[in-house]
Design a protein around this motif. Structure first.
Motif, mmCIF file in Angstrom:
data_model
loop_
_atom_site.group_PDB
_atom_site.id
_atom_site.type_symbol
_atom_site.label_atom_id
_atom_site.label_comp_id
_atom_site.label_asym_id
_atom_site.label_seq_id
_atom_site.Cartn_x
_atom_site.Cartn_y
_atom_site.Cartn_z
ATOM 1 N N LEU A 1 21.832 67.102 11.149
ATOM 2 C CA LEU A 1 21.708 65.645 11.094
ATOM 3 C C LEU A 1 21.646 65.056 12.497
ATOM 4 O O LEU A 1 22.383 65.494 13.382
ATOM 5 C CB LEU A 1 22.921 65.045 10.388
ATOM 6 C CG LEU A 1 22.961 65.080 8.861
ATOM 7 C CD1 LEU A 1 24.333 64.633 8.389
ATOM 8 C CD2 LEU A 1 21.883 64.199 8.268
ATOM 9 N N PRO A 2 20.800 64.054 12.724
ATOM 10 C CA PRO A 2 20.877 63.325 13.998
ATOM 11 C C PRO A 2 22.179 62.534 14.046
ATOM 12 O O PRO A 2 22.775 62.219 13.008
ATOM 13 C CB PRO A 2 19.656 62.394 13.952
ATOM 14 C CG PRO A 2 19.266 62.311 12.529
ATOM 15 C CD PRO A 2 19.699 63.576 11.867
ATOM 16 N N GLU A 3 22.621 62.211 15.247
ATOM 17 C CA GLU A 3 23.904 61.521 15.389
ATOM 18 C C GLU A 3 23.882 60.134 14.753
ATOM 19 O O GLU A 3 24.838 59.711 14.114
ATOM 20 C CB GLU A 3 24.261 61.397 16.875
ATOM 21 C CG GLU A 3 24.554 62.724 17.562
ATOM 22 C CD GLU A 3 24.903 62.537 19.029
ATOM 23 O OE1 GLU A 3 25.092 61.382 19.449
ATOM 24 O OE2 GLU A 3 24.975 63.545 19.740
ATOM 25 N N LYS A 4 22.792 59.401 14.938
ATOM 26 C CA LYS A 4 22.725 58.022 14.452
ATOM 27 C C LYS A 4 22.032 57.962 13.101
ATOM 28 O O LYS A 4 21.133 58.741 12.812
ATOM 29 C CB LYS A 4 21.972 57.134 15.452
ATOM 30 C CG LYS A 4 22.653 56.997 16.799
ATOM 31 C CD LYS A 4 21.851 56.086 17.724
ATOM 32 C CE LYS A 4 22.529 55.932 19.077
ATOM 33 N NZ LYS A 4 21.746 55.072 19.988
ATOM 34 N N GLU A 5 22.469 57.004 12.291
ATOM 35 C CA GLU A 5 21.792 56.752 11.029
ATOM 36 C C GLU A 5 20.507 55.964 11.274
ATOM 37 O O GLU A 5 20.383 55.253 12.264
ATOM 38 C CB GLU A 5 22.700 55.964 10.073
ATOM 39 C CG GLU A 5 23.863 56.769 9.538
ATOM 40 C CD GLU A 5 24.566 56.051 8.398
ATOM 41 O OE1 GLU A 5 24.022 55.040 7.896
ATOM 42 O OE2 GLU A 5 25.653 56.498 8.004
ATOM 43 N N PHE A 6 19.570 56.107 10.364
ATOM 44 C CA PHE A 6 18.327 55.342 10.419
ATOM 45 C C PHE A 6 18.570 53.989 9.758
ATOM 46 O O PHE A 6 19.265 53.893 8.741
ATOM 47 C CB PHE A 6 17.222 56.093 9.678
ATOM 48 C CG PHE A 6 15.889 55.407 9.694
ATOM 49 C CD1 PHE A 6 15.063 55.494 10.798
ATOM 50 C CD2 PHE A 6 15.469 54.659 8.603
ATOM 51 C CE1 PHE A 6 13.830 54.855 10.815
ATOM 52 C CE2 PHE A 6 14.242 54.019 8.607
ATOM 53 C CZ PHE A 6 13.421 54.125 9.724
ATOM 54 N N GLU A 7 18.021 52.924 10.337
ATOM 55 C CA GLU A 7 18.134 51.600 9.724
ATOM 56 C C GLU A 7 17.071 51.473 8.636
ATOM 57 O O GLU A 7 15.885 51.290 8.930
ATOM 58 C CB GLU A 7 17.958 50.493 10.763
ATOM 59 C CG GLU A 7 18.209 49.110 10.195
ATOM 60 C CD GLU A 7 17.975 48.000 11.197
ATOM 61 O OE1 GLU A 7 18.454 46.878 10.967
ATOM 62 O OE2 GLU A 7 17.298 48.253 12.219
ATOM 63 N N CYS A 8 17.490 51.623 7.397
ATOM 64 C CA CYS A 8 16.555 51.588 6.271
ATOM 65 C C CYS A 8 16.183 50.138 5.954
ATOM 66 O O CYS A 8 16.603 49.572 4.934
ATOM 67 C CB CYS A 8 17.164 52.268 5.056
ATOM 68 S SG CYS A 8 17.568 53.997 5.309
ATOM 69 N N ALA A 9 15.430 49.541 6.821
ATOM 70 C CA ALA A 9 15.080 48.121 6.688
ATOM 71 C C ALA A 9 13.703 47.887 7.268
ATOM 72 O O ALA A 9 13.220 48.663 8.095
ATOM 73 C CB ALA A 9 16.110 47.246 7.403
ATOM 74 N N ARG A 10 13.063 46.844 6.806
ATOM 75 C CA ARG A 10 11.801 46.415 7.422
ATOM 76 C C ARG A 10 11.971 44.979 7.915
ATOM 77 O O ARG A 10 12.668 44.175 7.302
ATOM 78 C CB ARG A 10 10.622 46.524 6.452
ATOM 79 C CG ARG A 10 10.752 45.721 5.186
ATOM 80 C CD ARG A 10 9.614 46.031 4.217
ATOM 81 N NE ARG A 10 9.908 45.595 2.881
ATOM 82 C CZ ARG A 10 9.408 44.505 2.309
ATOM 83 N NH1 ARG A 10 8.550 43.739 2.976
ATOM 84 N NH2 ARG A 10 9.722 44.184 1.070
ATOM 85 N N TYR A 11 11.327 44.710 9.024
ATOM 86 C CA TYR A 11 11.402 43.379 9.629
ATOM 87 C C TYR A 11 10.052 42.694 9.486
ATOM 88 O O TYR A 11 8.999 43.347 9.586
ATOM 89 C CB TYR A 11 11.782 43.485 11.103
ATOM 90 C CG TYR A 11 13.238 43.851 11.320
ATOM 91 C CD1 TYR A 11 14.195 42.863 11.558
ATOM 92 C CD2 TYR A 11 13.657 45.176 11.290
ATOM 93 C CE1 TYR A 11 15.521 43.185 11.762
ATOM 94 C CE2 TYR A 11 14.989 45.517 11.479
ATOM 95 C CZ TYR A 11 15.914 44.512 11.723
ATOM 96 O OH TYR A 11 17.229 44.837 11.909
#
Length: 501
Positions: free
Chosen positions: A303-313
């Protein structure tokens, strides 16, 4: 060793023409004994390369193989160099060989293992560390009503295992939220994941089968580093394992209808169900599935250290009332953003309205189903309490519950200010239910003051709704009906002399 053409020439000259070994040797510049060897050789077996035992390298090869396999799960910048491995062998394993030997071995083994892993992804169903993903649909009871909700299944063909999560929709944000939850819960990322041509992931399929991915899905893949594969259009059987698992999950865990009050809490219970199911024998391999799942785990990426921001802008323009439209649903912003562009962050469960500096103006729960509009009143009430006359010239007047529009219509300007401030203070989660009850209770004896409404509100809030009748000890004169407005001031402007009369 001589080339095949040279050997054929020697055998022809000696055996067919009778030439001597010496004469052919002089002609070719080759030792006569070599001519003799090839002229009379009867078998031409491929000479196997002899594998000599190495007392220095053989003990450390398993250690190096383990390190290389571990590192291949990580990003390149986190992988150990051959020099670092050499230093660790010297320090912890008393290695006496040379750095060059380690460097050559590591380079060769990395190439072999990468090639092996590349081949292992085809076919997908036969190797550990790979997965398939698809949505299914099942009925759920929500507030005494039966509704259909999608659930995301990730299956592991090698071990016949799975995980699943239920969502309100099959949109991009729900897909990525589900994948990330599963990755984070199981502590790794499958090397290869096969999908159907889900619209949340695939924007367009080209003439030659090339896929144009949605922007958010493409960034998600880059973040987690897995290899994606898509089925050919109309070829759902290419992910047959997950399709079978979708049916298995529905029949064994989601029927009859589960009662759901809080979807996040319900999803927490599903991890254990999937893991308990792993205790059964594999349908074909006669091994308990949990053992095979451990082999799946060993092949996953880290796993990468940071989570992915599951969002769209996105940027959208508010209408004249400060409302914006997202996926055909209406969300309020603030009166000061009417006819202006605002930045919107869309997640699977929230719609966040942002300023240019990404400060949150207002947060909405994302709408699904039949409801079309979400209204957060506080930003509007703050403004209207300062300019109450403006309320009659906006559509907001009609969006209040009718009980409150009637009350506000009978208020003086100062009363309107106080009433709107009260609403801004007491309105929680944009639910007028308790405030409506308080207004009805306070209005039972005529037009109430703001303080009376507030008193009734807190009485209801504290379940103190019993009011004892007051029995007066003295006679109280009848009070004439109050006339609201300015007409009761007319008595101050009577004609002179009328007082004495």
């Amino acid at each position: 060793m001589l080339a095949v053409e040279q050997i054929n020439y020697i055998r022809h000259e000696v055996n067919q023409k009778g030439e001597t070994y010496a004469s052919i040797g002089r002609r070719m510049g080759v030792d006569p004994r070599t001519i003799n060897k090839y002229a009379n050789q009867e078998e031409f077996k491929k000479k196997e390369k002899q594998k000599r035992k190495s007392p220095i390298m053989d003990p450390v090869k398993p250690i190096l193989d383990k390190w290389i396999k571990e590192d291949l799960k990580k990003k390149k910048k986190y992988q150990r160099t051959a020099k670092r491995m050499f230093q660790q062998l010297e320090k912890f394993h008393s290695f006496k060989g040379s750095y060059r030997t380690i460097r050559d071995y590591v380079s060769q083994r990395k190439s072999e293992l990468k090639e092996s892993m590349s081949d292992a992804s085809l076919p997908l169903e036969s190797f550990p560390g790979t997965a398939q993903v698809d949505f299914g649909t099942a009925p759920f009871k929500y507030h005494s009503e039966v509704i259909d909700l999608p659930y995301l299944v990730m299956s592991f063909p090698y071990s016949n295992s799975f995980y699943f999560q239920v969502f309100p929709s099959e949109n991009t944000e729900c897909l990525l939220e589900g994948l990330q939850r599963i990755f984070r819960y199981m502590g790794g990322v499958p090397r290869t994941i096969r999908f159907d041509n889900l619209s949340p992931a695939v924007k367009k399929i080209g003439a030659k089968g090339e896929r144009e991915l949605t922007d958010t899905f493409e960034r998600f893949v880059l973040h987690y580093g897995f290899t994606y594969e898509f089925c050919n259009p109309g070829k759902g059987n290419e992910k047959g394992h997950v399709e079978a698992m979708v049916k298995y999950v529905r029949n064994n865990f989601l029927l009859p209808e589960n009662t759901v009050l809080n979807l996040d809490q319900f999803n927490q219970t599903l991890w254990g169900l999937a893991e308990e199911d792993r205790e059964r024998p594999h349908y074909e391999k006669e091994v308990v599935q949990i053992q095979l799942f451990k082999e799946d785990q060993e092949s996953w990426l880290m796993l990468p250290e940071k989570e992915f921001e599951c969002a769209r802008y996105m940027e959208v323009k508010a209408d004249k009332y400060g409302m914006v439209s997202i996926d055909k649903k209406q969300y309020s912003t603030s009166p000061r953003f009417a006819k202006q562009k605002v930045r919107v962050c869309v997640t699977y469960n929230n719609i966040n309205i942002l300023t240019e500096n990404n400060d949150i103006i207002v947060r909405h729960s994302r709408l699904y189903g039949m409801k079309r509009k979400s209204m957060v009143w506080q930003p509007y009430l703050d403004l209207l309490s300062k300019r109450p006359r403006a309320i009659k010239y906006t559509s907001l007047y009609d969006q209040f519950p009718s009980l409150w529009t009637d009350y506000l219509a009978d208020c003086t300007e100062e009363e309107q200010k106080s009433a709107l401030r009260l609403l801004g203070e007491l309105l929680k989660n944009d639910d007028f239910s308790l405030l409506n009850e308080a207004l009805q209770l306070a209005s039972s004896h005529g037009h109430p003051s703001v303080d009376q409404i507030k008193h009734c509100f807190y009485s209801l809030l504290n379940q103190d709704v019993v009011h004892r009748a007051i029995t007066p000890k003295v006679s109280i004169p009848t009070v004439p009906d109050v006339t609201r407005g300015l007409s009761h001031y007319d008595s101050f402007f009577q004609k002179e002399g009328s007082i004495n009369e």
